[in-house]
Structures are given as C-alpha cells and as structure tokens.
Design an enzyme around this catalytic site. Structure first.
Site, PDB file in Angstrom:
ATOM      1  N   ASP A  80     -19.451 -50.517  66.039  1.00 15.37           N
ATOM      2  CA  ASP A  80     -19.468 -49.058  66.065  1.00 15.37           C
ATOM      3  C   ASP A  80     -18.224 -48.570  65.325  1.00 15.37           C
ATOM      4  O   ASP A  80     -17.284 -49.342  65.120  1.00 15.37           O
ATOM      5  CB  ASP A  80     -19.467 -48.609  67.539  1.00 15.37           C
ATOM      6  N   ASP A  82     -16.695 -44.757  65.584  1.00 14.95           N
ATOM      7  CA  ASP A  82     -15.894 -43.770  66.297  1.00 14.95           C
ATOM      8  C   ASP A  82     -15.376 -44.323  67.623  1.00 14.95           C
ATOM      9  O   ASP A  82     -16.149 -44.855  68.431  1.00 14.95           O
ATOM     10  CB  ASP A  82     -16.720 -42.505  66.554  1.00 14.95           C
ATOM     11  N   LYS A 214     -29.287 -48.906  66.055  1.00 14.30           N
ATOM     12  CA  LYS A 214     -28.271 -49.959  66.076  1.00 14.30           C
ATOM     13  C   LYS A 214     -28.910 -51.308  66.432  1.00 14.30           C
ATOM     14  O   LYS A 214     -28.522 -52.344  65.900  1.00 14.30           O
ATOM     15  CB  LYS A 214     -27.163 -49.601  67.065  1.00 14.30           C
TER      16      LYS A 214
END
Length: 290
Positions: A80, A82, A214
């Site tokens: 990921d 952020d 994802k």
C-alpha cells in the site's frame, strides 16, 4: 520449525529480554540481526501464550513476530502507499489545500477503519476537491509528502536479492507514479483523478481501485511472474488492505488500524519498514542503500 523475531527501534532491544523469552519458550540459539534492534531464534511450535507475550512487549516498545521458518524470505513485495510507504494520506493533503481538510480527513479515517464503504467514501472525498488546480498535486508531492522511514532500504534490499515490487494504492496515480520511481517499485496501480482545463473535476476514473482490486493485483502479478501467493509479502494499514494481507504468504499490518491488526499475525508498531527485512531473516549487514 517457527522463527520468533524481536524488533524494536534502534537501541531499544535488551539482550536480557530476548534471553528470557528464549528460555521460557525453549528456543534455539539467538541470532542478532541488528545490535540492540532485532534478534531471532527458532522454536518447535507456536507458543500458546504468544499473544500475551506480544501484548506485554508492546509496553516495552518491542514488536514480536512468530511465523513458519520455511519460506519466510519472499520473492515479491506488494505494498500500500498512503500511511505505509509514505507518512501521509495524499487525499487529506490535497483536501487541506482545498480548505476542506478536516472534513476529508474524518471520512478517510472512517474508511480506513472499515466504517464506510471505500468506493463511496472515495467518491465523496474527491467531489470535495472540485475546482482545485491540478498543479497543486505537484506542490503537495514536493512540500507535504515524506517517505516512511526504512522504505528505501526495504526496496533496495529485496530487489538486490531478486524480489519484484508492486505499489498498489487506493490513492492516485499522480502520487504512486512518483513514489514508485523514487523507491524503485517495478510497477504501480492506483486510481485516477480526472482534470479538465487545469482543474480537478471532482470525479475519479472508473473502475475504482479498492479492496478487491488489490486482491486482483496479487493474483494477476503472481500469475504473470510464475510465483505463488505464498511467495508474497504484503504490507498495509487500512481496511481496504485486508484482502491482500490475508491472501499473501506474509501479511504485515504496519502501524495499522485495530480492525486490520486483529486479522493479521504479523503486526509492526514500533519498528520502521526495515522490520519487513528482519522478519525475512535479513541481517543489517546485508541491507542495501543504508
């Protein structure tokens, strides 16, 4: 066999603590991966009181990971962006520039805690950015975005040992492209902010990349590389990361929301991103880009 790994901030891991747990669990000889920072030993089975000990060590600023020894060094990193590879939430920084920072940050927090539908929350937040000059994206990247400590070393070391690295974010391609280039990711996937006439329209490109996307990335990339999902180390912090974290061979909840941490056996709260190297058995003296 299982490997028990202790990780702390540099200088925070006491040898006496490692020895105490090693003795209580009947562990093998301790190996120090980094002096006063990371150590490991093997045990024949997962101790029944693993989580009780883990909880006690939190008060001491020490992360504890117990995992199968076989196959713990991975061939792929799926990350990921952020609050994982960078220290900020990009949309919150854009919103602050647009004067709606507090409102958007509250929606972001709720979405990452799993309290809101990710797609709907993203649309709502992006709509509040309508009219923001597109040039602000570059300003935010230059002035507001900082890398998560340990990220450059993590990427450089895994890639030096043949691993593939993919950055998959519910954020935006304008940011993932820059971060991927800076850190050396092999590819990146994210959402697209739509602009017209030099201003953001308040719309996001479809389809929206969220939790399922994802997982799709995990499936597609491993199939393309000819590796197994067990060969993947995934890392994230929010509810939309849970799908990939629970599917990957090793899913790391990094400074994660309680909902996320509760679903993951590997939880890192005190170490930086180099903790992902220690849990794979990399010692400090083989780190790259230090």
């Amino acid at each position: 066999m299982f490997t028990v790994t202790f990780i702390s901030k540099k200088g925070g891991l006491e040898p006496a603590l490692v020895t105490s747990v090693q003795s209580a669990w009947g562990g093998g000889d301790a190996v120090w991966l980094a002096l006063d920072e990371a150590a490991e030993f093997e045990v024949a089975r997962i101790p029944d009181n693993r989580w009780e000990v883990w909880s006690d060590l939190q008060d001491l600023g020490v992360d504890l990971v117990v995992q199968p020894s076989e196959g713990r060094r991975k061939k792929m990193l799926l990350a990921d962006m952020d609050s994982t590879m960078i220290q900020q939430e990009c949309i919150d920084e854009l919103a602050d520039e647009a004067g709606v920072g507090e409102r958007v940050a509250a929606i972001t927090a709720a979405a990452m805690n799993g309290e809101l539908d990710f797609d709907g929350a993203l649309r709502e937040r992006v709509e509040l950015l309508k009219g923001l000059p597109e040039s602000v994206i570059g300003d935010v990247l230059d002035k507001r975005i900082t890398l998560m400590p340990g990220g450059p070393v993590l990427l450089a070391t895994m890639k030096a040992h043949g691993a593939y690295a993919a950055l998959v974010s519910g954020g935006f391609t304008a940011f993932t492209a820059a971060i991927a280039e800076t850190l050396g990711f092999d590819e990146n996937r994210a959402n697209t902010l739509i602009a017209d006439g030099g201003e953001l329209t308040g719309e996001v490109g479809l389809p929206i990349l969220g939790k399922q996307a994802k997982v799709d990335a995990l499936e597609e990339i491993t199939a393309r590389l000819g590796i197994s999902e067990t060969d993947v180390l995934a890392v994230g912090d929010g509810a939309n990361d849970l799908g990939m974290l629970t599917r990957a061979g090793t899913g790391v909840a990094l400074h994660a929301k309680p909902l996320v941490a509760a679903e993951c056996d590997v939880r890192i709260y005190h170490g930086d991103l180099t903790a992902l190297l220690f849990i794979q058995g990399y010692a400090w003296d083989v780190f790259s880009n230090c």
